[in-house]
Enzyme design. Structure first.
Site, PDB file in Angstrom:
ATOM      1  CB  CYS A  44       8.316  -9.033   5.796  1.00  0.00           C
ATOM      2  SG  CYS A  44       9.202  -9.449   7.475  1.00  0.00           S
ATOM      3  CB  SER A  81      11.862  -6.445   6.620  1.00  0.00           C
ATOM      4  OG  SER A  81      11.888  -6.807   8.075  1.00  0.00           O
ATOM      5  CG  HIS A  87      12.033  -1.240   7.647  1.00  0.00           C
ATOM      6  ND1 HIS A  87      12.040   0.077   8.254  1.00  0.00           N
ATOM      7  CD2 HIS A  87      11.539  -1.860   8.502  1.00  0.00           C
ATOM      8  CE1 HIS A  87      11.461  -0.424   9.554  1.00  0.00           C
ATOM      9  NE2 HIS A  87      10.744  -1.831   9.261  1.00  0.00           N
ATOM     10  CG  HIS A  93      12.542 -11.241   4.472  1.00  0.00           C
ATOM     11  ND1 HIS A  93      11.426  -9.763   3.146  1.00  0.00           N
ATOM     12  CD2 HIS A  93      12.125 -11.186   5.330  1.00  0.00           C
ATOM     13  CE1 HIS A  93      10.858  -8.896   4.701  1.00  0.00           C
ATOM     14  NE2 HIS A  93      11.068 -10.194   5.765  1.00  0.00           N
ATOM     15  CB  CYS A 145       9.798 -13.336   7.505  1.00  0.00           C
ATOM     16  SG  CYS A 145      11.114 -12.112   9.017  1.00  0.00           S
TER      17      CYS A 145
HETATM   18  C1  CXF Z   1      15.019  -8.909   8.012  1.00  0.00           C
HETATM   19  C2  CXF Z   1      16.361  -8.101   8.843  1.00  0.00           C
HETATM   20  C3  CXF Z   1      16.837  -7.860   8.238  1.00  0.00           C
HETATM   21  C4  CXF Z   1      17.287  -7.603   6.402  1.00  0.00           C
HETATM   22  C5  CXF Z   1      16.367  -7.630   5.815  1.00  0.00           C
HETATM   23  C6  CXF Z   1      14.752  -9.019   6.751  1.00  0.00           C
HETATM   24  N1  CXF Z   1      14.381  -9.669   9.098  1.00  0.00           N
HETATM   25  C7  CXF Z   1      12.969  -9.953   9.250  1.00  0.00           C
HETATM   26  O1  CXF Z   1      12.192  -9.053   8.392  1.00  0.00           O
HETATM   27 ZN    ZN Z   2      10.516 -10.425   7.467  1.00  0.00          ZN
END
Ligand code: CXF
Ligand code: ZN
Length: 369
Positions: A40, A42, A45, A61, A167
């Site tokens: 993902c 994220s 990020h 996740h 997710c």
């Molecule tokens: C994220 C939202 C913020 C925290 C980590 C996961 N959601 C999906 O990727």
């Molecule tokens: Zn995610």
């Protein structure tokens, strides 16, 4: 036990695949042997530092696999059960859960804390404790997670596809169906059609939207979006605005979902321009922590009763929606197979994220043995 995991030691570097020690499940926890993990945005990020989480951390996740061991007191799953891991835990008891907002469970406060739901850390590497993304850490063939993050699913669903429902699929689908409340006959715009936006498109299609306008600068993603239900495509919001004006006789869209890779405050005003009276604009993208400015016409909001809504996990309920979306997949209504652009081994994780960055992937998936 000893296993492998992709660990992020420092923001701005790469995932390091190395041997880690994974502790046994504590009371309330289970060990899951993963079949697959989605890649993902994220987790990217974390790497860029846009999402703050204590490092080092095992990323990932979005996973599915089989329960291999259960700690004391676990009641919802047993050894051998196929499960999907939910990036949002739900306790079922807190104020949010008990009022039907399981995506806002109080345990969600822990998902970027580097701590496990049962407390402490289960993983050590290079002689120090390592946290896990969303109290999961699916960039490893084995995960120890609390049963509040684990949802039992039917045995006849391919788990590499099921992983995505933990997710991306639910987040995108729910952004349209639940947060934006798209209904039959509505006009929907989806800004950014990657791993989340593609599912916002198919959520709109399943909810019966009349027109779905997919907006993305990458032509191959727009082609895929057509297969997922987009009736129109545009490479920019400006181009989409002209299309929406035309197909709605100037009434504009009922809803729009922002699902771009990195949320920007600049985009809000132009995205608001896509929706009409009583329209709902949903913010699903993750934005950098320090991004607090947005461009927005406040008078436009008041006069036309436009709404800007945030969305986490697509306002969905993990225990209800994960099995439900997999039922839709079994029935041929929800597409999962075509979401997976490419599969990787854990060792190829950095290659997979480079493909995502370069716009080559809708979803990359790590397969375990
Ligand atoms: C994220 C939202 C913020 C925290 C980590 C996961 N959601 C999906 O990727
Ligand atoms: Zn995610």
């Amino acid at each position: 036990m000893k296993t492998q995991a992709a660990v992020l030691w420092e923001a701005g570097t790469q995932w390091s695949v190395e041997e880690v020690d994974l502790g046994d499940p504590l009371p309330g926890e289970v060990r899951v042997k993963l079949a697959a993990s989605g890649m993902c945005h994220s987790d990217e990020h974390l790497l860029t530092g846009d999402l703050p989480a204590p490092l080092p951390i095992v990323g990932g996740h979005e996973g599915a696999g089989w329960v291999e061991a259960v700690g004391k007191g676990v009641t919802t799953v047993q050894e051998g059960d196929p499960v999907v891991l939910s990036f949002i835990p739900s306790c079922g008891r807190c104020r949010a859960c008990s009022t039907g907002h399981q995506n806002l469970c109080e345990l969600g406060a822990l998902i970027l804390s580097g701590s496990e739901l049962a407390g402490g850390q289960r993983i050590t590497a290079r002689g120090q404790g390592v946290g896990t993304m969303c109290c999961l850490g699916t960039f490893s063939p084995y995960v120890v997670a609390h049963e509040n993050s684990v949802v039992k699913v039917r045995g006849d669903i391919p788990l590499d596809k099921a992983a995505l429902v933990g997710c991306g699929v639910t987040t995108g689908y729910g952004s349209s169906v639940y947060t934006a409340e798209v209904k039959a006959g509505d006009v929907l715009c989806v800004i950014g059609v990657g791993g989340i936006g593609m599912n916002a498109v198919q959520g709109g299609r399943i909810a019966g939207a009349r027109y779905i306008v997919a907006i993305d600068p990458t032509p191959s993603k727009l082609d895929t979006a057509k297969r997922f239900g987009a009736t129109h495509t545009a490479t920019s919001i400006d181009e989409a605005r002209a299309i929406v004006l035309d197909i709605t006789d100037g009434h504009m869209a009922d809803a729009a979902v922002i699902a771009i890779g990195v949320g920007e405050g600049e985009i809000i005003a132009s995205a608001m321009g896509l929706i009409g009276k009583n329209g709902r604009l949903v913010m699903t993208s993750i934005s950098p922590l320090m991004q607090i400015d947005a461009k927005i016409s406040l008078l436009d909001m008041t006069l036309f009763q436009k709404q800007l809504r945030g969305s986490i996990f697509g306002s969905a309920n993990p225990r209800h929606d994960i099995p439900r979306l997999l039922d839709l997949y079994r029935d041929g209504i929800l597409k999962l197979d075509d979401l997976i652009t490419k599969t990787y081994t854990l060792d190829q994780i950095n290659e997979g994220y480079a493909d995502m960055r370069d716009g080559r992937n809708i979803r990359g998936v790590i397969l375990f043995d």
